[in-house]
Write an enzyme that holds these catalytic residues in place. Sequence first.
Site: not given
Ligand SMILES: [Zn+2]
Length: 239
Positions: A105, A50, A101, A196
């Site tokens: 954010h 991510d 995504h 991540h």
């Molecule tokens: Zn994230």
Amino acid sequence: MTSTGLLLGISALSLLLGAYFVLPWVMKPWLARRLAAQVRRAGRVCLTFDDGPDAASTARLLDVLDREGAKATFFLLGRNVVKNPGLVRRMVESGHEVGEHGFGHRHAWKTGPVAYLRDLLASRRALAEHGGRGNVALYRPAYGEMNLLTLFYVLFGRRRIVMWNVNPRDFESHSPESVATKVVERAGAGSIVLLHDAREDIATDPQVTVDAVRLMLQQFRSRGLVTSTVSTALAAGSQ
Ligand SMILES: [Zn+2]
């Protein structure tokens, strides 16, 4: 306002809040279990990354994945996509999968509905313009939190929500060995691992994740575990 009016108002507000916050929250574990069952039937482990792409760490991660012949799924932030379109093209050309995504954010519970929807659509546009090639099928909500708009978005926008079932919390670790051990101990067929390749809210070094991935892929190989993108696993698991 009469007491009946007040009661009706409270009931309507409760229904609205229930639909907006509680319904997605209740559906989340069910969605995660359904996805994991399909990945398990395919006998695969899915590594998911991510918050990228990041100019430095994502490039190094792609080198590691390429060297090991592993395919992964990247849930990209729109604002990083527009900064690093070359990395998105490299992911797609190397056989990795890209998913959405959000653009900035945004947290589904802490963002107003209009701003949230704008963020979703900006993220969709960014990927469509920079290398998504129309094959984007997956969405992972930021912080794993959803609201009713998230459900509408995936329903009408033809996306599938991807949660996870292995989370080594790489974003707060300083030790690649520790991250790799946590993943290897828990991973098996059906695992969707949350990692991540960039850092959002915390200032640890994403190189920890890159080094951890190299270590865990070596362990997977010795255990005969096969990694694949989420969509490849889903296709194999639905046959
Ligand atoms: Zn994230």
